[in-house]
Design a protein around this motif. Structure first.
Motif, PDB file in Angstrom:
ATOM      1  N   ASP A  68       0.839  -1.199   0.000  1.00 61.72           N
ATOM      2  CA  ASP A  68       0.000   0.000   0.000  1.00 61.72           C
ATOM      3  C   ASP A  68       0.869   1.243   0.000  1.00 61.72           C
ATOM      4  OD1 ASP A  68      -2.239  -1.389   0.014  1.00 61.72           O
ATOM      5  OD2 ASP A  68      -2.771  -1.041   2.122  1.00 61.72           O
ATOM      6  N   MET A  69       1.884   1.188   0.866  1.00 63.82           N
ATOM      7  CA  MET A  69       2.695   2.377   1.031  1.00 63.82           C
ATOM      8  C   MET A  69       3.455   2.686  -0.247  1.00 63.82           C
ATOM      9  SD  MET A  69       5.425   3.257   3.922  1.00 63.82           S
ATOM     10  CE  MET A  69       6.903   2.784   3.109  1.00 63.82           C
ATOM     11  N   SER A  70       4.069   1.628  -0.815  1.00 59.56           N
ATOM     12  CA  SER A  70       4.859   1.911  -2.000  1.00 59.56           C
ATOM     13  C   SER A  70       3.942   2.351  -3.142  1.00 59.56           C
ATOM     14  CB  SER A  70       5.695   0.700  -2.402  1.00 59.56           C
ATOM     15  OG  SER A  70       4.898  -0.441  -2.369  1.00 59.56           O
ATOM     16  N   PHE A 114      13.926   9.249   4.926  1.00 61.35           N
ATOM     17  CA  PHE A 114      13.931   8.616   3.606  1.00 61.35           C
ATOM     18  C   PHE A 114      14.971   7.508   3.580  1.00 61.35           C
ATOM     19  CE2 PHE A 114      12.713  13.002   3.231  1.00 61.35           C
ATOM     20  CZ  PHE A 114      11.663  13.002   2.310  1.00 61.35           C
ATOM     21  N   TYR A 115      14.576   6.366   3.021  1.00 58.29           N
ATOM     22  CA  TYR A 115      15.583   5.362   2.643  1.00 58.29           C
ATOM     23  C   TYR A 115      15.756   5.491   1.146  1.00 58.29           C
ATOM     24  CZ  TYR A 115      14.988   3.061   7.184  1.00 58.29           C
ATOM     25  OH  TYR A 115      14.962   2.773   8.510  1.00 58.29           O
ATOM     26  N   GLY A 116      16.826   6.105   0.706  1.00 59.52           N
ATOM     27  CA  GLY A 116      16.957   6.392  -0.719  1.00 59.52           C
ATOM     28  C   GLY A 116      15.860   7.345  -1.113  1.00 59.52           C
ATOM     29  N   GLN A 138      10.073   7.196   1.249  1.00 60.13           N
ATOM     30  CA  GLN A 138       9.882   7.898   2.513  1.00 60.13           C
ATOM     31  C   GLN A 138       9.279   6.943   3.533  1.00 60.13           C
ATOM     32  OE1 GLN A 138       7.775  11.562   2.202  1.00 60.13           O
ATOM     33  NE2 GLN A 138       8.424  12.223   4.232  1.00 60.13           N
ATOM     34  N   ALA A 139       9.975   6.792   4.665  1.00 56.53           N
ATOM     35  CA  ALA A 139       9.505   5.849   5.681  1.00 56.53           C
ATOM     36  C   ALA A 139       8.799   6.552   6.829  1.00 56.53           C
ATOM     37  CB  ALA A 139      10.670   5.029   6.216  1.00 56.53           C
ATOM     38  N   ILE A 140       9.124   7.833   7.070  1.00 53.32           N
ATOM     39  CA  ILE A 140       8.476   8.611   8.130  1.00 53.32           C
ATOM     40  C   ILE A 140       8.043   9.941   7.526  1.00 53.32           C
ATOM     41  CG2 ILE A 140       8.904   9.894  10.277  1.00 53.32           C
ATOM     42  CD1 ILE A 140       8.605   7.021  10.851  1.00 53.32           C
ATOM     43  N   GLY A 186       1.798   0.040  16.266  1.00 53.24           N
ATOM     44  CA  GLY A 186       1.376   0.151  14.871  1.00 53.24           C
ATOM     45  C   GLY A 186       1.764  -1.099  14.129  1.00 53.24           C
ATOM     46  N   PRO A 187       1.121  -1.295  12.959  1.00 53.22           N
ATOM     47  CA  PRO A 187       1.416  -2.518  12.197  1.00 53.22           C
ATOM     48  C   PRO A 187       2.870  -2.565  11.746  1.00 53.22           C
ATOM     49  CG  PRO A 187       0.028  -1.011  10.928  1.00 53.22           C
ATOM     50  CD  PRO A 187       0.095  -0.463  12.310  1.00 53.22           C
ATOM     51  N   SER A 188       3.360  -3.778  11.437  1.00 49.14           N
ATOM     52  CA  SER A 188       4.736  -3.965  10.970  1.00 49.14           C
ATOM     53  C   SER A 188       5.020  -3.097   9.762  1.00 49.14           C
ATOM     54  CB  SER A 188       4.963  -5.415  10.568  1.00 49.14           C
ATOM     55  OG  SER A 188       5.029  -6.207  11.688  1.00 49.14           O
ATOM     56  N   GLY A 189       6.199  -2.516   9.735  1.00 46.69           N
ATOM     57  CA  GLY A 189       6.611  -1.746   8.572  1.00 46.69           C
ATOM     58  C   GLY A 189       6.080  -0.336   8.567  1.00 46.69           C
ATOM     59  N   CYS A 190       5.422   0.094   9.667  1.00 48.08           N
ATOM     60  CA  CYS A 190       4.855   1.443   9.674  1.00 48.08           C
ATOM     61  C   CYS A 190       5.906   2.487  10.052  1.00 48.08           C
ATOM     62  CB  CYS A 190       3.675   1.520  10.629  1.00 48.08           C
ATOM     63  SG  CYS A 190       4.159   1.303  12.342  1.00 48.08           S
ATOM     64  N   GLY A 191       7.097   2.057  10.415  1.00 48.99           N
ATOM     65  CA  GLY A 191       8.168   3.019  10.657  1.00 48.99           C
ATOM     66  C   GLY A 191       8.498   3.262  12.119  1.00 48.99           C
ATOM     67  N   LYS A 192       8.002   2.421  13.024  1.00 53.69           N
ATOM     68  CA  LYS A 192       8.283   2.621  14.450  1.00 53.69           C
ATOM     69  C   LYS A 192       9.785   2.552  14.724  1.00 53.69           C
ATOM     70  CE  LYS A 192       5.965  -1.082  15.542  1.00 53.69           C
ATOM     71  NZ  LYS A 192       5.527  -1.602  14.244  1.00 53.69           N
ATOM     72  N   SER A 193      10.424   1.476  14.215  1.00 54.25           N
ATOM     73  CA  SER A 193      11.861   1.331  14.445  1.00 54.25           C
ATOM     74  C   SER A 193      12.620   2.475  13.801  1.00 54.25           C
ATOM     75  CB  SER A 193      12.365   0.017  13.865  1.00 54.25           C
ATOM     76  OG  SER A 193      11.723  -1.069  14.462  1.00 54.25           O
ATOM     77  N   THR A 194      12.217   2.840  12.612  1.00 50.66           N
ATOM     78  CA  THR A 194      12.894   3.920  11.907  1.00 50.66           C
ATOM     79  C   THR A 194      12.843   5.204  12.723  1.00 50.66           C
ATOM     80  OG1 THR A 194      12.303   2.926   9.797  1.00 50.66           O
ATOM     81  CG2 THR A 194      12.888   5.258   9.769  1.00 50.66           C
ATOM     82  N   PHE A 195      11.659   5.516  13.256  1.00 61.61           N
ATOM     83  CA  PHE A 195      11.529   6.744  14.048  1.00 61.61           C
ATOM     84  C   PHE A 195      12.389   6.659  15.304  1.00 61.61           C
ATOM     85  CE2 PHE A 195       9.352   9.335  17.295  1.00 61.61           C
ATOM     86  CZ  PHE A 195       9.539  10.568  16.693  1.00 61.61           C
ATOM     87  N   THR A 238      24.105   4.960  10.549  1.00 59.40           N
ATOM     88  CA  THR A 238      24.902   3.803  10.138  1.00 59.40           C
ATOM     89  C   THR A 238      24.302   3.094   8.932  1.00 59.40           C
ATOM     90  OG1 THR A 238      23.721   2.296  11.610  1.00 59.40           O
ATOM     91  CG2 THR A 238      25.641   3.411  12.527  1.00 59.40           C
ATOM     92  N   ILE A 239      23.131   3.556   8.481  1.00 55.26           N
ATOM     93  CA  ILE A 239      22.505   2.908   7.321  1.00 55.26           C
ATOM     94  C   ILE A 239      22.786   3.719   6.074  1.00 55.26           C
ATOM     95  CG2 ILE A 239      20.304   2.239   6.280  1.00 55.26           C
ATOM     96  CD1 ILE A 239      19.263   1.739   9.085  1.00 55.26           C
ATOM     97  N   ASP A 240      23.316   3.055   5.052  1.00 52.42           N
ATOM     98  CA  ASP A 240      23.600   3.746   3.789  1.00 52.42           C
ATOM     99  C   ASP A 240      22.298   4.264   3.181  1.00 52.42           C
ATOM    100  OD1 ASP A 240      26.268   3.510   3.764  1.00 52.42           O
ATOM    101  OD2 ASP A 240      26.346   1.727   2.489  1.00 52.42           O
TER     102      ASP A 240
HETATM  103  N1  LIG Z   1      17.610  -0.211   6.067  1.00 51.66           N
HETATM  104  C1  LIG Z   1      16.513   0.024   5.345  1.00 51.66           C
HETATM  105  N2  LIG Z   1      16.618   0.309   4.030  1.00 51.66           N
HETATM  106  C2  LIG Z   1      15.518   0.543   3.283  1.00 51.66           C
HETATM  107  N3  LIG Z   1      14.287   0.519   3.763  1.00 51.66           N
HETATM  108  C3  LIG Z   1      14.097   0.250   5.065  1.00 51.66           C
HETATM  109  C4  LIG Z   1      15.203  -0.023   5.921  1.00 51.66           C
HETATM  110  N4  LIG Z   1      14.732  -0.271   7.172  1.00 51.66           N
HETATM  111  C5  LIG Z   1      13.392  -0.160   7.085  1.00 51.66           C
HETATM  112  N5  LIG Z   1      13.012   0.140   5.832  1.00 51.66           N
HETATM  113  C6  LIG Z   1      11.631   0.350   5.376  1.00 51.66           C
HETATM  114  O1  LIG Z   1      11.076   1.369   6.121  1.00 51.66           O
HETATM  115  C7  LIG Z   1       9.752   1.045   6.502  1.00 51.66           C
HETATM  116  C8  LIG Z   1       9.612   1.116   8.001  1.00 51.66           C
HETATM  117  O2  LIG Z   1      10.370   0.086   8.581  1.00 51.66           O
HETATM  118  P1  LIG Z   1      10.543  -0.103  10.147  1.00 51.66           P
HETATM  119  O3  LIG Z   1      10.888   1.194  10.736  1.00 51.66           O
HETATM  120  O4  LIG Z   1      11.490  -1.222  10.379  1.00 51.66           O
HETATM  121  O5  LIG Z   1       9.075  -0.568  10.585  1.00 51.66           O
HETATM  122  P2  LIG Z   1       8.564  -1.160  11.975  1.00 51.66           P
HETATM  123  O6  LIG Z   1       9.669  -1.130  12.943  1.00 51.66           O
HETATM  124  O7  LIG Z   1       7.398  -0.320  12.323  1.00 51.66           O
HETATM  125  O8  LIG Z   1       8.105  -2.555  11.671  1.00 51.66           O
HETATM  126  C9  LIG Z   1       9.474  -0.330   5.948  1.00 51.66           C
HETATM  127  O9  LIG Z   1       8.726  -0.168   4.765  1.00 51.66           O
HETATM  128  C10 LIG Z   1      10.798  -0.885   5.643  1.00 51.66           C
HETATM  129  O10 LIG Z   1      10.737  -1.713   4.516  1.00 51.66           O
END
Ligand SMILES: Nc1ncnc2c1ncn2[C@@H]1O[C@H](COP(=O)(O)OP(=O)(O)O)[C@@H](O)[C@H]1O
Ligand SMILES: [Mg+2]
Lengths: 287, 463
Positions: A7-9, A48-50, A53-55, A72-81, A91-93
């Motif tokens: 959906d997101m993509s 942004f990952y490349g 946009q993740a957040i 929130g559901p998996s992949g919603c960006g919790k870890s990213t935030f 540390t992420i390219d």
């Molecule tokens: N290292 C990364 N490179 C590219 N995309 C990433 C990376 N880490 C996470 N993503 C993307 O960012 C979005 C959010 O991921 P993430 O923060 O891990 O979600 P959550 O922790 O909520 O499950 C996902 O769509 C995931 O595919």
């Protein structure tokens, strides 16, 4: 999970370049993102990952002596935030963060700021316990050593004992500090990782699903510990379990596809969610 | 009546057996529609019949071919008049038998044929013909018999699949035993030759003697040159060259492994890694002449310009070049173990505010150390066993010296020189090569076992 990512993509794919550049659709967060006594203040954070946009424009405060949970559901960006808050995303390219994140009024993405000491102030505990393949003692001593926090062995011993005590692990390991940390049980390993984080006296502790690899008893012990740690630290915890969020946190933030949908008192979020998406999620209709 | 023709016929019979066996299984089940009443798929019944037709017949053929000659010779020899064999050494008997065989096959004979020999030769060719016929009959009988046996046993409830599976397992076991037995055979032959050597030269002299001069007298009346077999100069030479090689290879290999796995952008890694691995593909003889013709003279010039006395073939030249050869070994093994350190370790360290180099020094290297040590030990055993470079660049003089600018010799070089050229294979000189080989083998075996043990332990840690 796959549907949400798709959906997101699709949504991002459907946006015109002009929208991506500026006038992008961004949801307005329901509820009050601020708090009375903030330690960290995030405003309009985009990640942004490349080119993905993740957040999207997330604003959120993390108060002193409070536990904020992010659900929130998996992949919603919790870890990213969460990883923005101690600049682990560096540390992420290809990962790019915009907006402003302040720790005690200081912008942590300021050009002149060194992320290394920042990470001592904002510690992090990971989903899977990751003790170093060293002794229990050395695991906890790692942070104080690299930051030169102690001047003598006695002082270091004291820090280590204190950290293990705060992590509720001291009684279990005091007789085997020289044994490898990897030999502990999963729950003990996770508490060792918490002790390791506490040893550098952080102000904020970030936890990314700290109990998802643990059994219910170990989980209960860690949840109790989180509640105790609140007295001294600000804590932001990502969790998959809504019960856990309800048990340990004072405020809850609900994320959906990169947007922060709703923030509020944990009680209110779980009993009386205002946004339809939040309600769908906590009633189990989605996610 | 070639044996290969027979083999082809047996293979033909096997495929016939396959079709017949399959057909029979289908028929015994009551037609193609009722295959499900069979215990196994029809194919397995076919395979079962084919194996029965083939394996006993081929085994018989192999045994027959292996022993036919010996049995025929025994038969022919028994018929020879006793006067012909009287007073002959075993070697001379062998020559006589050879002549008889050659006479039988019409090849050139080394002596004038006597009537007795002619008679023996005639008998030999008659026996051979009978033997070939007998083999054909026997083998074909086994093949057809096996097929018939399988035919008789093919019933719907026969567990053909299980049988075929276990036969295949036996075949695999046999072939892996061939590999293992070959190794064992090599080790045993080296061991026995070494024991013969140690009957002549005391192990004490060999392992602790400091003089190596393996010239034994070729004739009893020759003067001097009884040979001295003290291998210590060889061991020290090997040790010195390998140490120099490791001093080159370990730092360079390790640092490039760290750079490639931790720092290098993907673009750099994509060409740097294969380039480094090209080093491993250069034939050792090329390294050898590079060492002898480029590096050794260069070191000599350099040393002379500094007023040092450098031998034209030096341990240093050989060691340096060998070190270059081993770099890819160390670097690719180290890179593997460094990459095997979980990302979670790095994250954990960064999250505590460690810098990249602190993380590498305090977490990654210690975590990868056992694996790195294992890789280095493997490289050491490679260095000890390396021959070509040292033959060309280290020299032949068995000097007992600690000076890397001197020429030294190594265990492998001496094995080569002991065994090249015309040799008597029962003198102490040639047997010394086996003793050296055994020593080398023992050392590298121990190194490899330790190294693999360490690497395995390390792998388990992150399972
Ligand atoms: N290292 C990364 N490179 C590219 N995309 C990433 C990376 N880490 C996470 N993503 C993307 O960012 C979005 C959010 O991921 P993430 O923060 O891990 O979600 P959550 O922790 O909520 O499950 C996902 O769509 C995931 O595919
Ligand atoms: Mg996550």
């Amino acid at each position: 999970m796959s549907t949400t990512v798709d959906d997101m993509s699709r949504r991002i794919g459907a946006m015109s370049s002009a929208e991506l550049a500026g006038g992008r659709e961004s949801r307005v967060t329901v509820g009050d993102v601020t708090c009375a006594n903030p330690r960290m203040v995030c405003r309009d954070v985009d990640v942004f990952y490349g080119s993905t946009q993740a957040i999207k424009g997330v604003s959120l405060d993390i108060g002193k002596n409070e536990v904020v949970s992010m659900i929130g559901p998996s992949g919603c960006g919790k870890s990213t935030f969460l990883r923005c808050l101690n600049r682990m995303n560096d540390t992420i390219d290809g990962c790019r963060v915009t907006g402003s994140i302040k720790l005690d009024g200081q912008d942590i993405y300021d050009k002149g700021l060194d992320p290394v000491p920042l990470r001592a102030q904002v510690g992090m505990v990971f989903q899977k316990p990751n003790p170093f393949p060293k002794s229990i003692y050395e695991n906890v001593a790692y942070g104080p050593r690299i930051h030169g926090l102690t001047n003598s062995k006695a002082e270091l011993d004291e820090v280590i004992e204190g950290s293990l005590q705060k992590a509720g692990l001291w009684n279990e390991v005091k007789d085997r500090l020289d044994k490898p940390g990897t030999g502990l049980s999963g729950g003990q390993q996770q508490r060792l990782c918490i002790a390791r984080t506490i040893a550098v006296s952080p102000e904020v502790i970030l936890m990314d699903e700290p109990c998802s690899a643990l059994d219910p008893i170990a989980t209960a012990i860690i949840e109790e510990l989180i509640d105790e740690l609140r007295a001294n630290y600000s804590i932001a915890i990502v969790t998959h379990s809504m019960q856990q969020a309800a048990r340990v946190s004072q405020r809850t933030a609900y994320f959906h596809l990169g947007d922060l949908i709703e923030v509020g008192e944990t009680n209110q979020i779980f009993t009386n969610p205002k946004h339809r998406l939040t309600e769908d999620y906590i009633t189990g209709r989605f996610g | 009546m070639q044996t290969s023709t027979l083999l082809i016929i047996v293979l033909g019979l096997m495929s016939l057996a396959y079709y017949v066996g399959r057909k029979r299984a289908i028929v015994s089940a009551g037609g193609a529609g009722r295959i499900s009443t069979l215990h196994s798929l029809p194919t397995y019944y076919g395979l079962y019949a084919a194996l029965w037709a083939g394996i006993p017949a081929i085994l018989l053929m192999a045994l027959w071919t292996a022993f036919q000659d010996e049995i025929l010779v025994t038969l022919v020899k028994a018929e020879l008049p006793g006067s012909m064999l009287e007073g002959l050494t075993p070697g001379a008997v062998g020559l006589l038998v050879n002549d008889i065989k050659n006479l039988a096959s019409g090849a050139i004979v080394s002596r004038v044929a006597t009537p007795e020999m002619q008679a023996a030769a005639d008998r030999f060719s008659l026996f051979s013909q009978i033997a070939v016929w007998a083999m054909w009959l026997g083998v074909l009988a086994f093949a057809v018999g096996g097929m018939a046996f399988a035919w008789a046993r093919t019933k719907p409830q026969m567990r053909a699949r299980n049988r075929v599976e276990s036969i295949f397992m036996v075949i695999l076991v046999v072939f892996s035993s061939i590999a293992i037995l070959t190794t064992l055979g090599i080790v045993l032959s080296v061991l026995f030759e070494s024991l013969r050597f140690f009957q002549e030269i005391s192990p004490l002299d060999f392992f602790f003697g400091t003089l190596w001069s393996p010239q034994t007298a070729l004739r009893a009346d020759q003067v001097g040159a009884t040979g001295a077999f003290g291998a210590v100069p060889l061991f020290t030479g090997t040790l010195m060259v390998s140490t120099i090689a490791m001093l080159v290879a370990v730092p360079i290999g390790l640092m490039s492994a760290i750079y490639l796995s931790e720092y290098a952008p993907r673009r750099v890694r994509s060409w740097a890694k294969p380039t480094l691995e090209v080093l491993a593909g250069v034939p050792t003889v090329v390294y050898g002449f590079f060492a002898a013709l480029t590096v050794a003279p260069f070191i000599r010039e350099l040393g002379m310009s500094m007023g040092l006395d450098v031998a034209s073939e030096s341990a240093l030249a050989a060691g340096l070049v060998m070190g270059v050869m081993i770099i890819p070994f160390v670097s690719s093994l180290s890179e593997d173990v460094i990459n095997a350190v979980p990302q979670a370790m790095r994250d954990g360290s960064y999250a505590l505010g460690a810098t990249q180099s602190e993380t590498i020094r305090r977490v990654i290297i210690p975590a990868a150390l056992p694996g790195i040590v294992g890789g280095v030990l493997l490289a050491v055993s490679r260095a000890i066993g390396e021959t070509m470079i040292v033959v060309m660049a280290a020299g032949l003089a068995a000097n007992l010296t600690a000076n890397p600018l001197d020429s030294v010799t190594t265990v492998t070089v001496q094995i080569v020189t002991l065994l090249t050229g015309d040799q008597e294979f029962d003198s102490a000189k040639t047997m010394a090569a086996f003793a050296l080989g055994l020593t080398l083998f023992a050392v590298t075996l121990v190194l490899n076992v330790i190294a693999l043990q360490i690497v395995r332990k390390y792998r388990e840690q992150y399972e």
